[in-house]
Design a protein around this motif. Structure first.
Motif, PDB file in Angstrom:
ATOM      1  N   ILE A 154      57.786  57.810   1.025  1.00  0.00           N
ATOM      2  CA  ILE A 154      58.467  58.932   1.665  1.00  0.00           C
ATOM      3  C   ILE A 154      57.503  59.614   2.622  1.00  0.00           C
ATOM      4  O   ILE A 154      56.377  59.961   2.245  1.00  0.00           O
ATOM      5  N   GLU A 155      57.945  59.800   3.848  1.00  0.00           N
ATOM      6  CA  GLU A 155      57.094  60.415   4.858  1.00  0.00           C
ATOM      7  C   GLU A 155      56.986  61.912   4.599  1.00  0.00           C
ATOM      8  O   GLU A 155      57.991  62.618   4.509  1.00  0.00           O
ATOM      9  N   MET A 156      55.779  62.394   4.448  1.00  0.00           N
ATOM     10  CA  MET A 156      55.531  63.829   4.321  1.00  0.00           C
ATOM     11  C   MET A 156      54.086  64.117   4.702  1.00  0.00           C
ATOM     12  O   MET A 156      53.234  63.230   4.637  1.00  0.00           O
ATOM     13  N   LYS A 157      53.840  65.336   5.138  1.00  0.00           N
ATOM     14  CA  LYS A 157      52.489  65.713   5.542  1.00  0.00           C
ATOM     15  C   LYS A 157      51.534  65.569   4.351  1.00  0.00           C
ATOM     16  O   LYS A 157      51.903  65.829   3.211  1.00  0.00           O
ATOM     17  N   ASP A 257      60.400  55.647  16.007  1.00  0.00           N
ATOM     18  CA  ASP A 257      60.452  57.100  15.827  1.00  0.00           C
ATOM     19  C   ASP A 257      60.912  57.483  14.421  1.00  0.00           C
ATOM     20  O   ASP A 257      61.537  58.523  14.233  1.00  0.00           O
ATOM     21  N   GLU A 258      60.611  56.636  13.467  1.00  0.00           N
ATOM     22  CA  GLU A 258      60.946  56.902  12.068  1.00  0.00           C
ATOM     23  C   GLU A 258      60.214  58.144  11.578  1.00  0.00           C
ATOM     24  O   GLU A 258      59.007  58.278  11.761  1.00  0.00           O
ATOM     25  N   ASP A 259      60.969  59.042  10.900  1.00  0.00           N
ATOM     26  CA  ASP A 259      60.378  60.299  10.450  1.00  0.00           C
ATOM     27  C   ASP A 259      60.760  60.646   9.012  1.00  0.00           C
ATOM     28  O   ASP A 259      60.510  61.753   8.562  1.00  0.00           O
ATOM     29  N   ILE A 260      61.391  59.695   8.307  1.00  0.00           N
ATOM     30  CA  ILE A 260      61.884  59.977   6.959  1.00  0.00           C
ATOM     31  C   ILE A 260      61.177  59.124   5.915  1.00  0.00           C
ATOM     32  O   ILE A 260      60.750  59.620   4.869  1.00  0.00           O
ATOM     33  N   VAL A 261      61.039  57.837   6.187  1.00  0.00           N
ATOM     34  CA  VAL A 261      60.312  56.962   5.268  1.00  0.00           C
ATOM     35  C   VAL A 261      58.973  56.585   5.897  1.00  0.00           C
ATOM     36  O   VAL A 261      58.760  56.748   7.096  1.00  0.00           O
ATOM     37  N   SER A 262      58.070  56.074   5.068  1.00  0.00           N
ATOM     38  CA  SER A 262      56.707  55.787   5.502  1.00  0.00           C
ATOM     39  C   SER A 262      56.599  54.411   6.149  1.00  0.00           C
ATOM     40  O   SER A 262      56.781  53.381   5.476  1.00  0.00           O
ATOM     41  N   ILE A 263      56.292  54.381   7.446  1.00  0.00           N
ATOM     42  CA  ILE A 263      56.071  53.107   8.126  1.00  0.00           C
ATOM     43  C   ILE A 263      54.821  52.417   7.574  1.00  0.00           C
ATOM     44  O   ILE A 263      54.775  51.195   7.450  1.00  0.00           O
ATOM     45  N   ALA A 264      53.804  53.202   7.216  1.00  0.00           N
ATOM     46  CA  ALA A 264      52.577  52.621   6.662  1.00  0.00           C
ATOM     47  C   ALA A 264      52.870  51.835   5.392  1.00  0.00           C
ATOM     48  O   ALA A 264      52.323  50.735   5.182  1.00  0.00           O
ATOM     49  N   GLN A 265      53.734  52.357   4.534  1.00  0.00           N
ATOM     50  CA  GLN A 265      54.077  51.648   3.300  1.00  0.00           C
ATOM     51  C   GLN A 265      54.912  50.403   3.587  1.00  0.00           C
ATOM     52  O   GLN A 265      54.785  49.386   2.892  1.00  0.00           O
ATOM     53  N   ILE A 266      55.744  50.469   4.611  1.00  0.00           N
ATOM     54  CA  ILE A 266      56.519  49.294   5.011  1.00  0.00           C
ATOM     55  C   ILE A 266      55.581  48.200   5.506  1.00  0.00           C
ATOM     56  O   ILE A 266      55.691  47.031   5.124  1.00  0.00           O
ATOM     57  N   GLU A 267      54.644  48.575   6.364  1.00  0.00           N
ATOM     58  CA  GLU A 267      53.683  47.602   6.900  1.00  0.00           C
ATOM     59  C   GLU A 267      52.843  46.989   5.785  1.00  0.00           C
ATOM     60  O   GLU A 267      52.558  45.774   5.797  1.00  0.00           O
ATOM     61  N   ASP A 268      52.468  47.801   4.806  1.00  0.00           N
ATOM     62  CA  ASP A 268      51.680  47.292   3.684  1.00  0.00           C
ATOM     63  C   ASP A 268      52.467  46.265   2.881  1.00  0.00           C
ATOM     64  O   ASP A 268      51.937  45.216   2.510  1.00  0.00           O
ATOM     65  N   ARG A 269      53.738  46.551   2.618  1.00  0.00           N
ATOM     66  CA  ARG A 269      54.565  45.608   1.859  1.00  0.00           C
ATOM     67  C   ARG A 269      54.745  44.305   2.615  1.00  0.00           C
ATOM     68  O   ARG A 269      54.595  43.211   2.037  1.00  0.00           O
ATOM     69  N   ILE A 270      55.064  44.380   3.897  1.00  0.00           N
ATOM     70  CA  ILE A 270      55.301  43.165   4.677  1.00  0.00           C
ATOM     71  C   ILE A 270      54.031  42.317   4.765  1.00  0.00           C
ATOM     72  O   ILE A 270      54.073  41.080   4.739  1.00  0.00           O
ATOM     73  N   ALA A 271      52.884  42.982   4.848  1.00  0.00           N
ATOM     74  CA  ALA A 271      51.610  42.251   4.903  1.00  0.00           C
ATOM     75  C   ALA A 271      51.354  41.469   3.625  1.00  0.00           C
ATOM     76  O   ALA A 271      50.603  40.488   3.629  1.00  0.00           O
ATOM     77  N   ARG A 272      51.975  41.892   2.524  1.00  0.00           N
ATOM     78  CA  ARG A 272      51.777  41.230   1.226  1.00  0.00           C
ATOM     79  C   ARG A 272      52.988  40.400   0.813  1.00  0.00           C
ATOM     80  O   ARG A 272      53.141  40.058  -0.357  1.00  0.00           O
ATOM     81  N   TRP A 273      53.858  40.078   1.784  1.00  0.00           N
ATOM     82  CA  TRP A 273      55.075  39.317   1.493  1.00  0.00           C
ATOM     83  C   TRP A 273      55.037  38.047   2.336  1.00  0.00           C
ATOM     84  O   TRP A 273      55.382  38.077   3.523  1.00  0.00           O
ATOM     85  N   PRO A 274      54.631  36.931   1.779  1.00  0.00           N
ATOM     86  CA  PRO A 274      54.482  35.697   2.557  1.00  0.00           C
ATOM     87  C   PRO A 274      55.771  35.338   3.306  1.00  0.00           C
ATOM     88  O   PRO A 274      56.853  35.270   2.718  1.00  0.00           O
ATOM     89  N   GLY A 275      55.623  35.136   4.614  1.00  0.00           N
ATOM     90  CA  GLY A 275      56.758  34.734   5.431  1.00  0.00           C
ATOM     91  C   GLY A 275      57.650  35.865   5.891  1.00  0.00           C
ATOM     92  O   GLY A 275      58.561  35.640   6.699  1.00  0.00           O
ATOM     93  N   ALA A 276      57.442  37.087   5.398  1.00  0.00           N
ATOM     94  CA  ALA A 276      58.294  38.216   5.776  1.00  0.00           C
ATOM     95  C   ALA A 276      58.026  38.619   7.218  1.00  0.00           C
ATOM     96  O   ALA A 276      56.905  38.495   7.725  1.00  0.00           O
ATOM     97  N   ARG A 277      59.070  39.131   7.890  1.00  0.00           N
ATOM     98  CA  ARG A 277      58.952  39.565   9.278  1.00  0.00           C
ATOM     99  C   ARG A 277      59.296  41.046   9.385  1.00  0.00           C
ATOM    100  O   ARG A 277      60.216  41.538   8.718  1.00  0.00           O
ATOM    101  N   LEU A 278      58.580  41.756  10.247  1.00  0.00           N
ATOM    102  CA  LEU A 278      58.841  43.162  10.524  1.00  0.00           C
ATOM    103  C   LEU A 278      59.121  43.322  12.005  1.00  0.00           C
ATOM    104  O   LEU A 278      58.335  42.899  12.855  1.00  0.00           O
ATOM    105  N   LYS A 279      60.263  43.937  12.327  1.00  0.00           N
ATOM    106  CA  LYS A 279      60.634  44.216  13.703  1.00  0.00           C
ATOM    107  C   LYS A 279      60.692  45.728  13.893  1.00  0.00           C
ATOM    108  O   LYS A 279      61.448  46.419  13.198  1.00  0.00           O
TER     109      LYS A 279
END
Length: 310
Positions: A154-157, A257-279
């Motif tokens: 969850i995106e928060m300061k 311009d995502e401001d509700i969920v964490s892009i950093a956490q999404i990127e971390d998950r995709i980096a650890r998911w063999p074959g997964a793609r992020l657009k």
């Protein structure tokens, strides 16, 4: 399954849409929505986000139908027409985040009972992405999984995060779990936030349509999350972050311009998911399926191509 109310007047969905009641494992009643498609090449199991409801995805079901996929979706407990979890019907509340897995099991049982065309493919948005990832990790019977702006964090300061943990943890132990989370209110976000500053869509017509849906059927609306929901959501996101990715093909789409969920956490998950793609869609906000007509077309084209090859 028993028929449930279905508001075709606001759905903008393909013909034949209908809804059913289904009992979850704890006997709570949830509403299941179905847009059938004769000769479909498969079925999309669509998991909506927090505050959302079946009819909101009518136009998505139409877009998927144009690409030869039927759609099955759900009102999660505590929202839409499913049973509410608090005396305050506007509170986005849940006792345990794991309870949503009971709802997901009810949805999959409905897919089985309706004998929906296979393969089944997961499409999960925001909070639905958190629920869907847990389900996929635990063996959800789908051939692939796609996510839009999944709530894997969850995106928060940074300064607010320890405060949110402390308040939400305390609420569980001192009887304040139904109190609204900091910075949120009883009113529905769409009905209170002007288009110019909204975090959901950059398309004015879609924004107006979503508002019109809630004004036509205010019983579908909920407000901010409870402190208990916040604690449960934070804890589930943390638990998921520590777990290995499922062995399924994965496509994840998120706006820049995502401001509700964490892009950093999404990127971390995709980096650890063999074959997964992020657009990442430049300029898009939280709801890429509710964005400009061109963006919606691009997103559904990407999804259909992904499922066709899964």
């Amino acid at each position: 399954m028993m028929d449930a109310p279905f508001f075709s007047d606001i759905a903008r969905g393909p013909p034949g849409g209908r809804a059913y009641w289904r009992q979850a494992g704890d006997d709570l009643r949830v509403r299941i929505g179905h847009w059938p498609l004769k000769g479909a090449k498969g079925t999309v199991i669509l998991l909506p986000g927090r505050t959302e409801f079946i009819e909101k995805y009518g136009h998505t079901a139409a877009d998927l139908g144009a690409r030869a996929y039927g759609t099955l979706t759900i009102d999660w407990r505590g929202q839409g027409l499913s049973d509410r979890m608090s005396d305050d019907a506007m509170s986005g509340h849940v006792d345990r985040f794991g309870d949503y897995q009971d709802d997901l099991a009810a949805l999959m049982a409905a897919a089985q009972a309706l004998d929906l065309p296979r393969p089944w493919h997961l499409l999960a948005h925001s909070m639905g992405g958190c629920i869907g990832l847990r389900g996929a990790m635990e063996g959800l019977p789908v051939a692939s999984c796609a996510f839009t702006a999944p709530m894997w964090g969850i995106e928060m300061k940074a300064l607010l995060r320890p405060v949110a943990w402390s308040l939400s943890w305390a609420s569980r132990h001192v009887g304040l779990g139904h109190v609204y989370a900091p910075g949120t209110v009883r009113g529905n976000y769409l009905l209170s936030e002007p288009f110019e500053t909204n975090a959901l869509t950059r398309d004015a017509d879609m924004h107006a349509h979503m508002i019109a849906q809630l004004r036509a059927h205010p019983e579908l609306a909920i407000g901010g999350p409870s402190l208990r929901w916040l604690f449960e959501a934070l804890r589930e996101c943390r638990a998921l972050a520590r777990a290995p990715s499922p062995e399924l093909p994965c496509l994840t789409i998120v706006g820049s311009d995502e401001d509700i969920v964490s892009i950093a956490q999404i990127e971390d998950r995709i980096a650890r998911w063999p074959g997964a793609r992020l657009k990442v869609l430049e300029g898009a906000r939280h709801e890429v399926l509710m964005d400009t007509p061109q963006t919606r077309q691009d997103v559904t084209d990407m999804l259909a191509a992904f499922w066709n090859g899964a």
